[in-house]
Motif scaffolding. Structure first.
Motif, PDB file in Angstrom:
ATOM      1  N   VAL A 145     -38.854  -7.550   8.924  1.00  0.00           N
ATOM      2  CA  VAL A 145     -39.913  -7.050   9.810  1.00  0.00           C
ATOM      3  C   VAL A 145     -41.010  -6.300   9.049  1.00  0.00           C
ATOM      4  N   ALA A 146     -40.679  -5.781   7.861  1.00  0.00           N
ATOM      5  CA  ALA A 146     -41.671  -5.028   7.074  1.00  0.00           C
ATOM      6  C   ALA A 146     -41.175  -4.853   5.648  1.00  0.00           C
ATOM      7  N   ASP A 147     -42.112  -4.641   4.711  1.00  0.00           N
ATOM      8  CA  ASP A 147     -41.675  -4.327   3.345  1.00  0.00           C
ATOM      9  C   ASP A 147     -41.289  -2.844   3.278  1.00  0.00           C
ATOM     10  N   ASP A 148     -40.732  -2.441   2.146  1.00  0.00           N
ATOM     11  CA  ASP A 148     -40.197  -1.083   2.027  1.00  0.00           C
ATOM     12  C   ASP A 148     -41.249  -0.013   2.283  1.00  0.00           C
ATOM     13  N   ASP A 149     -42.427  -0.199   1.697  1.00  0.00           N
ATOM     14  CA  ASP A 149     -43.488   0.804   1.830  1.00  0.00           C
ATOM     15  C   ASP A 149     -43.977   0.927   3.265  1.00  0.00           C
ATOM     16  N   ALA A 150     -44.143  -0.231   3.923  1.00  0.00           N
ATOM     17  CA  ALA A 150     -44.639  -0.216   5.310  1.00  0.00           C
ATOM     18  C   ALA A 150     -43.631   0.447   6.239  1.00  0.00           C
ATOM     19  N   MET A 151     -42.344   0.174   6.019  1.00  0.00           N
ATOM     20  CA  MET A 151     -41.316   0.788   6.863  1.00  0.00           C
ATOM     21  C   MET A 151     -41.249   2.292   6.622  1.00  0.00           C
ATOM     22  N   LEU A 152     -41.326   2.698   5.356  1.00  0.00           N
ATOM     23  CA  LEU A 152     -41.274   4.123   5.037  1.00  0.00           C
ATOM     24  C   LEU A 152     -42.458   4.866   5.661  1.00  0.00           C
ATOM     25  N   GLU A 153     -43.640   4.284   5.535  1.00  0.00           N
ATOM     26  CA  GLU A 153     -44.842   4.923   6.089  1.00  0.00           C
ATOM     27  C   GLU A 153     -44.741   5.047   7.610  1.00  0.00           C
ATOM     28  N   ALA A 154     -44.310   3.984   8.264  1.00  0.00           N
ATOM     29  CA  ALA A 154     -44.184   4.000   9.728  1.00  0.00           C
ATOM     30  C   ALA A 154     -43.108   4.991  10.170  1.00  0.00           C
ATOM     31  N   ALA A 155     -42.014   5.053   9.414  1.00  0.00           N
ATOM     32  CA  ALA A 155     -40.922   5.959   9.772  1.00  0.00           C
ATOM     33  C   ALA A 155     -41.349   7.414   9.659  1.00  0.00           C
ATOM     34  N   ILE A 156     -42.086   7.741   8.601  1.00  0.00           N
ATOM     35  CA  ILE A 156     -42.577   9.113   8.420  1.00  0.00           C
ATOM     36  C   ILE A 156     -43.514   9.488   9.571  1.00  0.00           C
ATOM     37  N   GLU A 157     -44.417   8.560   9.922  1.00  0.00           N
ATOM     38  CA  GLU A 157     -45.340   8.798  11.039  1.00  0.00           C
ATOM     39  C   GLU A 157     -44.585   8.998  12.356  1.00  0.00           C
ATOM     40  N   ALA A 158     -43.429   8.325  12.480  1.00  0.00           N
ATOM     41  CA  ALA A 158     -42.642   8.413  13.720  1.00  0.00           C
ATOM     42  C   ALA A 158     -41.763   9.658  13.764  1.00  0.00           C
ATOM     43  N   GLY A 159     -41.754  10.439  12.668  1.00  0.00           N
ATOM     44  CA  GLY A 159     -40.968  11.673  12.646  1.00  0.00           C
ATOM     45  C   GLY A 159     -39.578  11.534  12.066  1.00  0.00           C
ATOM     46  N   ALA A 160     -39.328  10.418  11.347  1.00  0.00           N
ATOM     47  CA  ALA A 160     -38.012  10.205  10.735  1.00  0.00           C
ATOM     48  C   ALA A 160     -37.868  11.045   9.468  1.00  0.00           C
ATOM     49  N   ASP A 161     -36.626  11.196   9.004  1.00  0.00           N
ATOM     50  CA  ASP A 161     -36.341  11.995   7.811  1.00  0.00           C
ATOM     51  C   ASP A 161     -36.204  11.154   6.544  1.00  0.00           C
ATOM     52  N   ASP A 162     -35.770   9.915   6.691  1.00  0.00           N
ATOM     53  CA  ASP A 162     -35.470   9.114   5.502  1.00  0.00           C
ATOM     54  C   ASP A 162     -35.387   7.640   5.892  1.00  0.00           C
ATOM     55  N   VAL A 163     -35.551   6.765   4.903  1.00  0.00           N
ATOM     56  CA  VAL A 163     -35.350   5.327   5.084  1.00  0.00           C
ATOM     57  C   VAL A 163     -34.528   4.811   3.912  1.00  0.00           C
ATOM     58  N   ALA A 180     -34.927   9.412  19.896  1.00  0.00           N
ATOM     59  CA  ALA A 180     -35.558   8.664  20.993  1.00  0.00           C
ATOM     60  C   ALA A 180     -37.039   8.414  20.746  1.00  0.00           C
ATOM     61  N   GLU A 181     -37.770   9.450  20.327  1.00  0.00           N
ATOM     62  CA  GLU A 181     -39.209   9.297  20.091  1.00  0.00           C
ATOM     63  C   GLU A 181     -39.491   8.399  18.891  1.00  0.00           C
ATOM     64  N   ALA A 182     -38.700   8.537  17.833  1.00  0.00           N
ATOM     65  CA  ALA A 182     -38.887   7.702  16.648  1.00  0.00           C
ATOM     66  C   ALA A 182     -38.610   6.241  16.981  1.00  0.00           C
ATOM     67  N   GLN A 183     -37.559   6.021  17.756  1.00  0.00           N
ATOM     68  CA  GLN A 183     -37.227   4.651  18.146  1.00  0.00           C
ATOM     69  C   GLN A 183     -38.368   4.027  18.948  1.00  0.00           C
ATOM     70  N   LYS A 184     -38.901   4.790  19.878  1.00  0.00           N
ATOM     71  CA  LYS A 184     -40.001   4.300  20.719  1.00  0.00           C
ATOM     72  C   LYS A 184     -41.218   3.917  19.866  1.00  0.00           C
ATOM     73  N   ALA A 185     -41.572   4.782  18.917  1.00  0.00           N
ATOM     74  CA  ALA A 185     -42.741   4.529  18.069  1.00  0.00           C
ATOM     75  C   ALA A 185     -42.523   3.319  17.162  1.00  0.00           C
ATOM     76  N   LEU A 186     -41.343   3.208  16.573  1.00  0.00           N
ATOM     77  CA  LEU A 186     -41.064   2.101  15.658  1.00  0.00           C
ATOM     78  C   LEU A 186     -40.904   0.778  16.401  1.00  0.00           C
ATOM     79  N   GLU A 187     -40.357   0.846  17.615  1.00  0.00           N
ATOM     80  CA  GLU A 187     -40.230  -0.360  18.432  1.00  0.00           C
ATOM     81  C   GLU A 187     -41.596  -0.932  18.786  1.00  0.00           C
ATOM     82  N   ALA A 188     -42.542  -0.040  19.050  1.00  0.00           N
ATOM     83  CA  ALA A 188     -43.898  -0.485  19.397  1.00  0.00           C
ATOM     84  C   ALA A 188     -44.542  -1.227  18.221  1.00  0.00           C
ATOM     85  N   LYS A 189     -44.126  -0.877  17.015  1.00  0.00           N
ATOM     86  CA  LYS A 189     -44.728  -1.469  15.814  1.00  0.00           C
ATOM     87  C   LYS A 189     -43.967  -2.698  15.321  1.00  0.00           C
TER      88      LYS A 189
END
Length: 248
Positions: A145-163, A180-189
């Motif tokens: 669904v995404a390369d490492d950098d794109a997933m890390l960037e999206a996860a940080i924006e979503a409020g995650a701690d680590d990938v 819940a909020e991180a899941q919602k944000a990442l699901e949208a992407k």
């Protein structure tokens, strides 16, 4: 963390190969029914139920089975299950957490204890090993669904701690509160994840030799084969040679 991911992937593959589908579907249905009974019967309004449905879909459980399990929660004939956590030590001092849903605590405790004893391990008191793990939110996406950098960037924006990105999937780690909020944000992407649930994450892993590693993997397999056991987590790290052997 690498050891935890490695171990989880081995067991996931082994489980898919070895588990009878009827037994697997029964466990998934039990979690769906319990989740629906404890909260709203709508997955969109019930995070635990949504997580259970995601797990069921990931294992290709038929839609009718999922809907039947949800409806069962509102009927008066559904069984009452207790959530129980067991903690113990496997060979090599490896810490193990076993989570179960049971209608008979004495039966399940006896069976879990027997698995540990036969493997050369021991069951301990609740709290004896869980301090070596962190309770976290875990969101898992397919690798493509995404390369490492794109997933890390999206996860940080979503409020995650680590990938943790591996060859087959991205594991996004969040706090319990942020899941819940991180899941919602990442699901949208990226679309629906493979999994989104609370999990135990070992703070450190214990490297063991192949002899102990094989005993531990067999113990985990026996525990997972128990009808009442839903999840097993261990802080073990095994060799690549054993990984190849178990996958073979």
């Amino acid at each position: 963390m690498a050891g935890h991911s490695q171990f989880k992937n081995i067991m996931h593959k082994k489980g898919k190969q070895d588990a009878l589908r009827s037994k697997l579907f029964s466990k998934l249905a039990r979690e769906i029914t319990v989740a629906a009974k404890l909260g709203m019967p709508d997955p969109a309004m019930n995070p635990r139920l949504r997580a259970a449905v995601l797990d069921a879909r990931a294992e290709n459980m038929p839609k009718d089975n999922i809907e039947r399990a949800i409806k069962k929660a509102s009927g008066g004939d559904s069984e009452n299950y207790d959530e129980v956590r067991y903690e113990g030590y496997a060979p090599g001092g490896v810490a193990v957490i076993v989570e179960a849903l049971t209608d008979n605590r004495n039966r399940t405790a006896g069976e879990v204890r027997s698995c540990f004893t036969k493997a050369g391990g021991s069951l301990a008191e609740t709290g004896a090993v869980s301090f070596m793990f962190d309770r976290v939110g875990l969101i898992v996406f397919d690798r493509k669904v995404a390369d490492d950098d794109a997933m890390l960037e999206a996860a940080i924006e979503a409020g995650a701690d680590d990938v943790v990105s591996g060859p087959e999937e991205h594991e996004v780690i969040t706090s319990v509160e942020a899941l819940a909020e991180a899941q919602k944000a990442l699901e949208a992407k990226f679309g629906e994840p493979r999994k989104a649930a609370l999990a135990w994450r070992p703070q450190n892993t214990v490297a063991v030799d192949d002899e102990a590693g094989e005993k531990i993997l067999r113990l985990i397999g026996q525990l997972e084969d128990n009808d009442d056991v839903q999840h097993v987590t261990a802080n073990v790290e095994v060799s690549d040679a054993l990984v190849a052997k178990m996958e073979g």
